[in-house]
Scaffold this motif. Structure first.
Motif, short mmCIF file in Angstrom:
data_model
loop_
_atom_site.label_atom_id
_atom_site.label_comp_id
_atom_site.label_asym_id
_atom_site.label_seq_id
_atom_site.Cartn_x
_atom_site.Cartn_y
_atom_site.Cartn_z
N SER A 11 4.13 -2.01 6.24
CA SER A 11 5.20 -1.53 5.36
C SER A 11 5.67 -0.14 5.77
N LYS A 33 2.64 -1.54 0.18
CA LYS A 33 1.69 -0.59 0.76
C LYS A 33 0.77 -1.26 1.78
N GLU A 82 3.03 7.28 5.28
CA GLU A 82 1.75 7.80 4.80
C GLU A 82 0.83 8.19 5.96
N HIS A 142 5.99 2.29 3.65
CA HIS A 142 5.11 3.20 2.93
C HIS A 142 3.91 3.56 3.82
N TYR A 143 3.34 2.57 4.44
CA TYR A 143 2.18 2.79 5.32
C TYR A 143 2.57 3.63 6.53
#
Length: 514
Positions: free
Chosen positions: A111, A107, A117, A113-114
């Protein structure tokens, strides 16, 4: 060594057989490591200005540049593939409807995920959303269902927005309340702040041949908008790397690398080849800054301020240098004036001399003419905060001459502990923030090709199909290609450095306008 076919290939590019023989010699012997004397630091190679000095340098800046041919030079070639490397690798590894937790568990700001998001914060989000809608797909549904490859296909592939193949200059970088700007557009705006002379802003972009038409189309579309909004006129020009700067590939045993059809394999000479493009410009003062090192209106003030500061400083130093060069034309110049010019050369221009006092008057005069009558550059340097890149050092060349140079870590012997210790001591690094004076004291353009150190290139291994080859890059534009320039380093704030090496860098504060 060369077949008739090879000779025709070379002639078409404007490359001589002597050029190729020299390149093969470099492949065989390699390039010598740069010898570091010590890292440049405050008051020892790096000028640090206080508030009073900054104010003085900013005073009458417009007057100083009036009537001068100012050009903002922006290297902008190459696709943004490395910027999207993380996304491309994720797209290959990600399997919908399977356990992909390992691919998304990180995170941190670099990444995947980042990325997902914060995907709505990217300047290209609305365009991506519309692109997907054309194919009857919803980006919100894909995010909810974790159908990430649909999103990445629409962003990266030529069937979508083709961001994997476009150059950084044409990507949507920054979001404003009333508009979205590409990196190219941000350079148009930034140029107004320091490179406008008599109401004209000149920018020169070096681009890849395959992207040239797209650059021109975008500029033709947006230029009237920016000229009307900011009440300026633009002069935009382009160039591509010259085929004559390409280098041949070699085999691992340093012979010409040939295809199965007997053709030579050529590779671009790297950004050092751009010294040819720079040499063709008819400018007086030239600012150099990479296409991806650009920020938003909200964060731009430090950049504008320090661009003016280093340009103003160069103009002042250049003026004094030119005055002394005119004095040096006189064979009967006094010893006192020679000593004065020597002290200026060392204290202000940071030109190192040895044994000056032991020379005859004529020797002193000739050496000072040779040392002062060179292109001049001032390079902004930021404090070292762990970013990758070259740094400012005092170095010694093969002639035992000491000078200030920008040196990359790859140029330093990794097996020499003493040299590695000097590298670790570097207090600053190079953000590529240059102002260049390319005319002599008679107003004539220097031939910049005469000030290159050919011993500072790079060799790396690449692949072509299932074969490995050696590739040679020319001395870097701000490294060996400018090795014999008068070089001054000035400390500038970290705020002037906002590169975009990965797509997630666009989520950093300096790329947000809120």
């Amino acid at each position: 060594m060369f077949t008739q076919k090879n000779l025709e290939q070379l002639e078409k590019r404007g490359i001589t057989t002597q050029d190729v023989e020299q390149q093969l010699a470099f492949f065989a012997k390699g390039f010598p490591y740069t010898k570091l004397v010590r890292s440049a630091s405050k008051n020892d190679g790096i000028e640090v200005f206080d508030v009073k000095q900054i104010d003085e340098l900013l005073t009458n800046y417009k007057t100083k540049i009036a009537g001068r041919n100012i050009i903002k030079f922006v290297p902008a070639s190459g696709a943004a593939s490395r910027m999207f490397k993380l996304l491309s690798e994720f797209r290959t590894a990600y399997k919908p409807n399977q356990n992909n937790a390992a691919l998304l568990e990180k995170k941190d700001p670099q990444s995947m995920h980042y990325f997902f998001e914060n995907i709505r914060e990217f300047a290209f989000f609305d365009a991506l959303k519309k692109n997907m809608e054309k194919s009857g797909k919803s980006i919100e549904n894909c995010l909810e269902k974790e159908d990430y490859n649909e999103i990445l296909d629409a962003l990266l592939l030529d069937s979508g927005m083709d961001y994997l193949n476009l150059p950084k200059g044409l990507l949507l970088f920054h979001k404003y309340p009333d508009s979205i700007r590409t990196a190219l557009e941000e350079h148009l705006v930034e140029g107004i702040g320091y490179a406008a002379s008599d109401g004209l802003v000149k920018l020169h972009f070096t681009v890849s041949p395959e992207h040239l038409e797209k650059f021109k189309q975008l500029v033709e579309k947006i230029l009237p908008i920016y000229e009307a909004k900011y009440l300026v006129k633009y002069d935009i020009s382009y160039s591509v790397q010259k085929p004559s700067t390409d280098t041949v590939a070699a085999t691992l045993d340093n012979q010409l690398f040939l295809t199965e059809h007997g053709d030579l394999v050529f590779r671009p000479g790297g950004h050092g080849a751009l010294i040819e493009n720079l040499n063709d410009l008819q400018g007086d003062l030239i600012f150099i800054k990479n296409i991806d090192n650009i920020t938003t209106d909200k964060n731009r003030t430090p950049t504008i301020t320090y661009k003016k500061v280093i340009a103003s400083y160069l103009i002042d130093l250049q003026k004094k240098t030119f005055e002394y060069l005119k004095e040096l034309e006189n064979p009967d110049i006094s010893d006192e004036l020679l000593t004065e010019i020597f002290h200026f050369s060392w204290k202000q221009l940071l030109i190192a001399f040895e044994h000056f006092s032991s020379w005859s008057r004529e020797e002193k005069r000739q050496v000072l003419i040779q040392k002062l009558n060179r292109p001049m550059r001032i390079c902004g340097m930021v404090k070292n905060e762990g970013e990758p890149g070259g740094g400012p050092f005092w170095t010694k060349n093969t002639k035992n001459e000491i000078s200030l140079q920008i040196v990359e870590s790859s140029q330093i012997n990794p097996t020499n502990p003493q040299q590695q210790d000097v590298l670790k001591m570097a207090s600053h690094f190079n953000p590529v923030d240059l102002i260049c004076g390319v005319r002599n004291y008679k107003g004539e353009l220097f031939d910049l090709r005469k000030y290159i150190d050919p011993e500072t290139g790079f060799i790396s291994e690449k692949s072509l199909g299932d074969k490995t080859l050696k590739a040679l890059e020319l001395p870097g534009l701000w490294n060996g290609a400018m090795a014999d320039w008068i070089t001054i380093f000035v400390e500038v704030p970290i705020a002037v450095f906002s590169p975009v090496k990965t797509v997630n860098d666009l989520l950093r504060r300096e790329h947000q306008n809120v």
